[in-house]
Motif scaffolding. Structure first.
Motif, PDB file in Angstrom:
ATOM      1  N   MET A   1       0.859  -1.307   0.004  1.00 39.67           N
ATOM      2  CA  MET A   1       0.095  -0.067  -0.021  1.00 39.67           C
ATOM      3  C   MET A   1       0.763   1.217   0.027  1.00 39.67           C
ATOM      4  N   ARG A   2       0.436   2.451  -0.665  1.00 39.65           N
ATOM      5  CA  ARG A   2       1.172   3.508  -0.749  1.00 39.65           C
ATOM      6  C   ARG A   2       0.584   4.584   0.289  1.00 39.65           C
ATOM      7  N   ALA A   3       1.512   4.936   1.214  1.00 46.13           N
ATOM      8  CA  ALA A   3       1.210   5.986   2.331  1.00 46.13           C
ATOM      9  C   ALA A   3       1.708   7.516   1.787  1.00 46.13           C
ATOM     10  N   ARG A   4       1.010   8.362   1.985  1.00 45.84           N
ATOM     11  CA  ARG A   4       1.499   9.812   2.100  1.00 45.84           C
ATOM     12  C   ARG A   4       1.554  10.410   3.179  1.00 45.84           C
ATOM     13  N   VAL A   5       2.468  10.866   3.859  1.00 44.46           N
ATOM     14  CA  VAL A   5       2.609  11.821   5.123  1.00 44.46           C
ATOM     15  C   VAL A   5       3.091  13.307   4.574  1.00 44.46           C
ATOM     16  N   SER A   6       1.926  14.193   4.979  1.00 48.55           N
ATOM     17  CA  SER A   6       2.261  15.559   4.956  1.00 48.55           C
ATOM     18  C   SER A   6       2.724  16.152   6.339  1.00 48.55           C
ATOM     19  N   ILE A   7       3.910  16.682   6.495  1.00 45.75           N
ATOM     20  CA  ILE A   7       4.470  17.163   7.619  1.00 45.75           C
ATOM     21  C   ILE A   7       4.480  18.650   7.698  1.00 45.75           C
ATOM     22  N   ARG A   8       3.945  19.406   8.500  1.00 43.67           N
ATOM     23  CA  ARG A   8       4.213  20.778   8.633  1.00 43.67           C
ATOM     24  C   ARG A   8       4.617  21.011  10.034  1.00 43.67           C
ATOM     25  N   LEU A   9       5.110  22.368  10.002  1.00 43.76           N
ATOM     26  CA  LEU A   9       5.463  23.240  11.694  1.00 43.76           C
ATOM     27  C   LEU A   9       4.125  23.579  12.231  1.00 43.76           C
ATOM     28  N   ARG A  10       4.022  23.352  13.599  1.00 45.42           N
ATOM     29  CA  ARG A  10       2.838  23.704  14.321  1.00 45.42           C
ATOM     30  C   ARG A  10       2.566  25.099  14.025  1.00 45.42           C
ATOM     31  N   PRO A  11       1.482  25.724  14.165  1.00 40.55           N
ATOM     32  CA  PRO A  11       1.190  27.071  13.740  1.00 40.55           C
ATOM     33  C   PRO A  11       1.896  27.974  14.653  1.00 40.55           C
ATOM     34  N   ASP A  12       2.093  27.772  15.884  1.00 44.27           N
ATOM     35  CA  ASP A  12       2.965  28.645  16.829  1.00 44.27           C
ATOM     36  C   ASP A  12       4.434  28.482  16.661  1.00 44.27           C
ATOM     37  N   VAL A  13       5.084  27.479  15.798  1.00 43.29           N
ATOM     38  CA  VAL A  13       6.551  27.593  15.650  1.00 43.29           C
ATOM     39  C   VAL A  13       6.878  28.596  14.541  1.00 43.29           C
ATOM     40  N   LEU A  28       9.435  38.679  -6.637  1.00 43.67           N
ATOM     41  CA  LEU A  28       9.466  38.255  -7.991  1.00 43.67           C
ATOM     42  C   LEU A  28       8.067  38.921  -8.490  1.00 43.67           C
ATOM     43  N   GLY A  29       7.269  39.547  -7.788  1.00 42.56           N
ATOM     44  CA  GLY A  29       6.130  40.378  -8.385  1.00 42.56           C
ATOM     45  C   GLY A  29       4.913  39.672  -7.916  1.00 42.56           C
ATOM     46  N   PHE A  30       4.927  38.953  -7.250  1.00 42.29           N
ATOM     47  CA  PHE A  30       3.474  38.087  -6.485  1.00 42.29           C
ATOM     48  C   PHE A  30       3.054  38.767  -5.489  1.00 42.29           C
ATOM     49  N   MET A  31       2.253  39.784  -5.596  1.00 41.53           N
ATOM     50  CA  MET A  31       1.745  40.532  -4.397  1.00 41.53           C
ATOM     51  C   MET A  31       0.595  39.802  -3.829  1.00 41.53           C
ATOM     52  N   GLY A  32       0.347  40.307  -2.496  1.00 43.41           N
ATOM     53  CA  GLY A  32      -0.892  39.735  -1.905  1.00 43.41           C
ATOM     54  C   GLY A  32      -0.665  38.316  -1.366  1.00 43.41           C
ATOM     55  N   VAL A  33       0.818  37.766  -1.232  1.00 45.49           N
ATOM     56  CA  VAL A  33       1.063  36.555  -0.570  1.00 45.49           C
ATOM     57  C   VAL A  33       1.365  36.682   1.025  1.00 45.49           C
ATOM     58  N   ASN A  34       0.727  35.923   1.772  1.00 42.95           N
ATOM     59  CA  ASN A  34       0.973  36.259   3.218  1.00 42.95           C
ATOM     60  C   ASN A  34       1.152  34.907   3.998  1.00 42.95           C
ATOM     61  N   ASN A  35       1.744  35.038   4.742  1.00 39.57           N
ATOM     62  CA  ASN A  35       1.926  33.891   5.688  1.00 39.57           C
ATOM     63  C   ASN A  35       2.061  32.426   5.138  1.00 39.57           C
ATOM     64  N   VAL A  36       3.353  32.427   4.405  1.00 37.01           N
ATOM     65  CA  VAL A  36       4.006  31.263   3.841  1.00 37.01           C
ATOM     66  C   VAL A  36       4.313  30.306   4.809  1.00 37.01           C
ATOM     67  N   ARG A  37       4.159  29.021   4.694  1.00 34.61           N
ATOM     68  CA  ARG A  37       4.293  27.917   5.696  1.00 34.61           C
ATOM     69  C   ARG A  37       4.888  26.997   4.642  1.00 34.61           C
ATOM     70  N   GLN A  38       6.231  26.326   5.056  1.00 34.21           N
ATOM     71  CA  GLN A  38       6.784  25.422   4.301  1.00 34.21           C
ATOM     72  C   GLN A  38       6.789  24.115   5.112  1.00 34.21           C
ATOM     73  N   GLY A  39       6.313  22.994   4.246  1.00 33.09           N
ATOM     74  CA  GLY A  39       6.496  21.426   4.847  1.00 33.09           C
ATOM     75  C   GLY A  39       7.266  20.475   4.153  1.00 33.09           C
ATOM     76  N   LYS A  40       6.572  19.458   4.325  1.00 28.86           N
ATOM     77  CA  LYS A  40       7.651  18.411   3.421  1.00 28.86           C
ATOM     78  C   LYS A  40       6.302  17.277   3.128  1.00 28.86           C
ATOM     79  N   LEU A  41       6.432  16.416   2.217  1.00 29.70           N
ATOM     80  CA  LEU A  41       5.630  15.433   1.888  1.00 29.70           C
ATOM     81  C   LEU A  41       6.574  14.026   1.551  1.00 29.70           C
ATOM     82  N   ILE A  42       6.049  13.241   2.234  1.00 30.82           N
ATOM     83  CA  ILE A  42       7.006  11.648   2.162  1.00 30.82           C
ATOM     84  C   ILE A  42       5.961  10.927   1.673  1.00 30.82           C
ATOM     85  N   GLU A  43       6.244  10.026   0.543  1.00 34.54           N
ATOM     86  CA  GLU A  43       5.497   8.852   0.060  1.00 34.54           C
ATOM     87  C   GLU A  43       6.476   7.725   0.312  1.00 34.54           C
TER      88      GLU A  43
END
Length: 80
Positions: A1-13, A28-43
């Motif tokens: 079976m294939r498993a997909r795990v999405s991992i992200r920092l907790r909101p208060d980190v 780069l000219g992309f205005m209106g972008v706020n609160n970007v959070r980066q995570g990882k995906l493991i399959e």
């Protein structure tokens, strides 16, 4: 079976990598972008007899290695 795990920092980190991505997008000219959070995906492929067993295995993997439960949240999706 294939498993997909999405991992992200907790909101208060703080997420310095997400902040850097957000600033780069504005530069780069992309205005209106706020609160970007980066995570990882493991399959991964897991040998299991059923979905429940696969999910239990992947949850144990997350708790022991894949995610840091102190600062990260994760979601598991089993694709049968």
């Amino acid at each position: 079976m294939r498993a997909r795990v999405s991992i992200r920092l907790r909101p208060d980190v703080l997420d310095p990598q997400g902040k850097a991505i957000g600033q780069a997008l504005v530069t780069l000219g992309f205005m209106g972008v706020n609160n970007v959070r980066q995570g990882k995906l493991i399959e991964l492929d897991v040998e299991a007899s059923d979905v429940s067993s696969a999910e239990q295995q992947v949850q144990a993997m997350c708790e022991k290695l894949l995610a840091n439960p102190v600062i990260e949240d994760y979601d598991i999706e089993i694709i049968a």
